[in-house]
Design a protein around this motif. Sequence first.
Motif, PDB file in Angstrom:
ATOM      1  N   VAL A 166      55.092  35.995  33.078  1.00  0.00           N
ATOM      2  CA  VAL A 166      55.937  34.794  33.178  1.00  0.00           C
ATOM      3  C   VAL A 166      55.330  33.798  34.173  1.00  0.00           C
ATOM      4  CG1 VAL A 166      58.181  33.961  34.003  1.00  0.00           C
ATOM      5  CG2 VAL A 166      58.084  35.938  32.500  1.00  0.00           C
ATOM      6  N   ILE A 167      54.895  34.306  35.312  1.00  0.00           N
ATOM      7  CA  ILE A 167      54.343  33.419  36.357  1.00  0.00           C
ATOM      8  C   ILE A 167      53.049  32.768  35.865  1.00  0.00           C
ATOM      9  CG2 ILE A 167      53.326  33.380  38.684  1.00  0.00           C
ATOM     10  CD1 ILE A 167      55.375  35.741  39.313  1.00  0.00           C
ATOM     11  N   ALA A 168      52.163  33.579  35.274  1.00  0.00           N
ATOM     12  CA  ALA A 168      50.858  33.047  34.831  1.00  0.00           C
ATOM     13  C   ALA A 168      51.045  32.040  33.693  1.00  0.00           C
ATOM     14  CB  ALA A 168      49.946  34.193  34.407  1.00  0.00           C
ATOM     15  N   ARG A 169      51.974  32.329  32.775  1.00  0.00           N
ATOM     16  CA  ARG A 169      52.226  31.385  31.666  1.00  0.00           C
ATOM     17  C   ARG A 169      52.800  30.067  32.192  1.00  0.00           C
ATOM     18  NH1 ARG A 169      51.839  33.448  26.536  1.00  0.00           N
ATOM     19  NH2 ARG A 169      51.581  35.700  26.529  1.00  0.00           N
ATOM     20  N   VAL A 190      47.109  30.702  39.107  1.00  0.00           N
ATOM     21  CA  VAL A 190      46.964  32.149  39.312  1.00  0.00           C
ATOM     22  C   VAL A 190      45.480  32.471  39.254  1.00  0.00           C
ATOM     23  CG1 VAL A 190      47.635  34.452  38.551  1.00  0.00           C
ATOM     24  CG2 VAL A 190      49.242  32.555  38.284  1.00  0.00           C
ATOM     25  N   LYS A 191      44.886  32.634  40.433  1.00  0.00           N
ATOM     26  CA  LYS A 191      43.443  32.786  40.533  1.00  0.00           C
ATOM     27  C   LYS A 191      42.998  34.215  40.249  1.00  0.00           C
ATOM     28  CE  LYS A 191      40.926  30.049  42.353  1.00  0.00           C
ATOM     29  NZ  LYS A 191      40.000  29.061  41.826  1.00  0.00           N
ATOM     30  N   LEU A 192      43.928  35.166  40.419  1.00  0.00           N
ATOM     31  CA  LEU A 192      43.518  36.562  40.393  1.00  0.00           C
ATOM     32  C   LEU A 192      44.702  37.490  40.162  1.00  0.00           C
ATOM     33  CD1 LEU A 192      40.727  37.862  41.186  1.00  0.00           C
ATOM     34  CD2 LEU A 192      41.734  38.267  43.446  1.00  0.00           C
ATOM     35  N   LEU A 193      44.438  38.545  39.388  1.00  0.00           N
ATOM     36  CA  LEU A 193      45.367  39.680  39.360  1.00  0.00           C
ATOM     37  C   LEU A 193      44.700  40.805  40.136  1.00  0.00           C
ATOM     38  CD1 LEU A 193      47.796  41.383  38.222  1.00  0.00           C
ATOM     39  CD2 LEU A 193      46.230  42.067  36.400  1.00  0.00           C
ATOM     40  N   VAL A 194      45.415  41.366  41.095  1.00  0.00           N
ATOM     41  CA  VAL A 194      44.911  42.538  41.830  1.00  0.00           C
ATOM     42  C   VAL A 194      45.691  43.744  41.321  1.00  0.00           C
ATOM     43  CG1 VAL A 194      44.666  43.638  44.087  1.00  0.00           C
ATOM     44  CG2 VAL A 194      44.317  41.158  43.857  1.00  0.00           C
ATOM     45  N   CYS A 195      44.978  44.758  40.863  1.00  0.00           N
ATOM     46  CA  CYS A 195      45.625  45.908  40.211  1.00  0.00           C
ATOM     47  C   CYS A 195      45.002  47.205  40.719  1.00  0.00           C
ATOM     48  CB  CYS A 195      45.433  45.770  38.692  1.00  0.00           C
ATOM     49  SG  CYS A 195      46.215  47.095  37.758  1.00  0.00           S
ATOM     50  N   ASP A 196      45.851  48.183  40.997  1.00  0.00           N
ATOM     51  CA  ASP A 196      45.357  49.457  41.551  1.00  0.00           C
ATOM     52  C   ASP A 196      45.496  50.614  40.566  1.00  0.00           C
ATOM     53  OD1 ASP A 196      48.119  49.487  41.525  1.00  0.00           O
ATOM     54  OD2 ASP A 196      48.317  50.512  43.445  1.00  0.00           O
ATOM     55  N   LYS A 197      45.825  50.320  39.305  1.00  0.00           N
ATOM     56  CA  LYS A 197      46.056  51.393  38.333  1.00  0.00           C
ATOM     57  C   LYS A 197      45.164  51.186  37.108  1.00  0.00           C
ATOM     58  CE  LYS A 197      49.362  53.983  40.022  1.00  0.00           C
ATOM     59  NZ  LYS A 197      50.493  53.302  40.606  1.00  0.00           N
ATOM     60  N   GLU A 198      44.410  52.231  36.791  1.00  0.00           N
ATOM     61  CA  GLU A 198      43.404  52.125  35.731  1.00  0.00           C
ATOM     62  C   GLU A 198      43.981  51.647  34.392  1.00  0.00           C
ATOM     63  OE1 GLU A 198      41.202  55.711  35.214  1.00  0.00           O
ATOM     64  OE2 GLU A 198      39.897  54.823  33.679  1.00  0.00           O
ATOM     65  N   LYS A 233      47.435  41.726  29.831  1.00  0.00           N
ATOM     66  CA  LYS A 233      48.139  40.433  29.893  1.00  0.00           C
ATOM     67  C   LYS A 233      47.260  39.414  30.619  1.00  0.00           C
ATOM     68  CE  LYS A 233      52.908  41.957  29.430  1.00  0.00           C
ATOM     69  NZ  LYS A 233      52.956  43.420  29.381  1.00  0.00           N
ATOM     70  N   ALA A 234      46.590  39.864  31.682  1.00  0.00           N
ATOM     71  CA  ALA A 234      45.714  38.957  32.435  1.00  0.00           C
ATOM     72  C   ALA A 234      44.532  38.529  31.558  1.00  0.00           C
ATOM     73  CB  ALA A 234      45.219  39.648  33.704  1.00  0.00           C
ATOM     74  N   GLN A 235      43.946  39.492  30.866  1.00  0.00           N
ATOM     75  CA  GLN A 235      42.814  39.152  29.991  1.00  0.00           C
ATOM     76  C   GLN A 235      43.221  38.133  28.953  1.00  0.00           C
ATOM     77  OE1 GLN A 235      41.498  43.009  28.730  1.00  0.00           O
ATOM     78  NE2 GLN A 235      40.394  43.327  30.666  1.00  0.00           N
ATOM     79  N   ALA A 236      44.391  38.343  28.336  1.00  0.00           N
ATOM     80  CA  ALA A 236      44.866  37.442  27.288  1.00  0.00           C
ATOM     81  C   ALA A 236      45.036  36.019  27.817  1.00  0.00           C
ATOM     82  CB  ALA A 236      46.190  37.953  26.711  1.00  0.00           C
ATOM     83  N   LEU A 237      45.363  35.903  29.084  1.00  0.00           N
ATOM     84  CA  LEU A 237      45.590  34.575  29.666  1.00  0.00           C
ATOM     85  C   LEU A 237      44.364  34.061  30.424  1.00  0.00           C
ATOM     86  CD1 LEU A 237      49.249  35.117  30.950  1.00  0.00           C
ATOM     87  CD2 LEU A 237      48.541  33.713  29.018  1.00  0.00           C
ATOM     88  N   GLY A 238      43.298  34.848  30.409  1.00  0.00           N
ATOM     89  CA  GLY A 238      42.055  34.413  31.068  1.00  0.00           C
ATOM     90  C   GLY A 238      42.129  34.440  32.590  1.00  0.00           C
ATOM     91  N   VAL A 239      43.004  35.298  33.122  1.00  0.00           N
ATOM     92  CA  VAL A 239      43.096  35.430  34.581  1.00  0.00           C
ATOM     93  C   VAL A 239      42.173  36.568  35.035  1.00  0.00           C
ATOM     94  CG1 VAL A 239      44.632  35.984  36.528  1.00  0.00           C
ATOM     95  CG2 VAL A 239      45.487  34.600  34.618  1.00  0.00           C
ATOM     96  N   ALA A 298      38.270  33.294  46.180  1.00  0.00           N
ATOM     97  CA  ALA A 298      39.052  32.511  45.220  1.00  0.00           C
ATOM     98  C   ALA A 298      39.976  31.510  45.915  1.00  0.00           C
ATOM     99  CB  ALA A 298      39.861  33.448  44.332  1.00  0.00           C
ATOM    100  N   ASP A 299      39.853  31.383  47.229  1.00  0.00           N
ATOM    101  CA  ASP A 299      40.697  30.451  48.003  1.00  0.00           C
ATOM    102  C   ASP A 299      42.187  30.687  47.787  1.00  0.00           C
ATOM    103  OD1 ASP A 299      38.811  28.973  49.389  1.00  0.00           O
ATOM    104  OD2 ASP A 299      38.409  27.686  47.646  1.00  0.00           O
TER     105      ASP A 299
END
Length: 189
Positions: free
Chosen positions: A16-19, A30-38, A45-51, A78-79
């Motif tokens: 929702v936030i990225a869209r 949204v410059k980056l998604l940080v994820c700790d789970k494989e 979702k990030a890939q689909a939105l190009g994040v 990424a500032d």
Amino acid sequence: MNIAVFASGSGSNFDVIARQAQEGILDVKVKLLVCDKEHAPVQQKAQALGVPVFRFVPSNYEHKEDFEKDILHVLHEADVELLVLAGYMRLIGPTLLQAYEGKILNIHPSLLPAFPGKDAIEQALQANVKVTGVTIHLVDEGMDTGPIIEQEALRIEEGEDASAVQKKIQQMEHRLYPQVIQQIVKGEI
Ligand code: GAR
């Protein structure tokens, strides 16, 4: 304002936030998604939105400080100015807390300080409370603690199970989190 979203799960809040950011409804990038789970679905979702995604494997590091230094490095590159936790099920350590003091938000599916930690909706149902809700707060070193920014209550109707309550909580989160982020960007909070 450049933000990074931290998420470990399905990523509906991230989505929702990225869209809304891409549609110009929210004045953030949204410059980056940080994820700790494989296998966390939020990554697709990030890939689909190009994040861009920074995924790390916590068990590959000896200390939290070590992976947080790596995270900090990509955030700086990424500032990123604001960290938005959305189902990131991990305590934030001193490295990130000091670098982003007062600039880390979290959302939690209960009226904190009630029912912190995992499975907050199940905890509320187990406790037989009639009202639960959503809390958005600034992050400190504790588990779902830190100054509360916004809360909204939800009445639990007779006979509702966890999935029914979760659906309503999710709708509330998807409305409330972008609202609060926008208020922060505008300097209203
Ligand atoms: C959200 O309901 C959020 O409030 C909760 O994780 C879910 C993530 O959903 N966070 C916590 O419980 C933090 N203690 P999502 O992956 O669909 O955005």
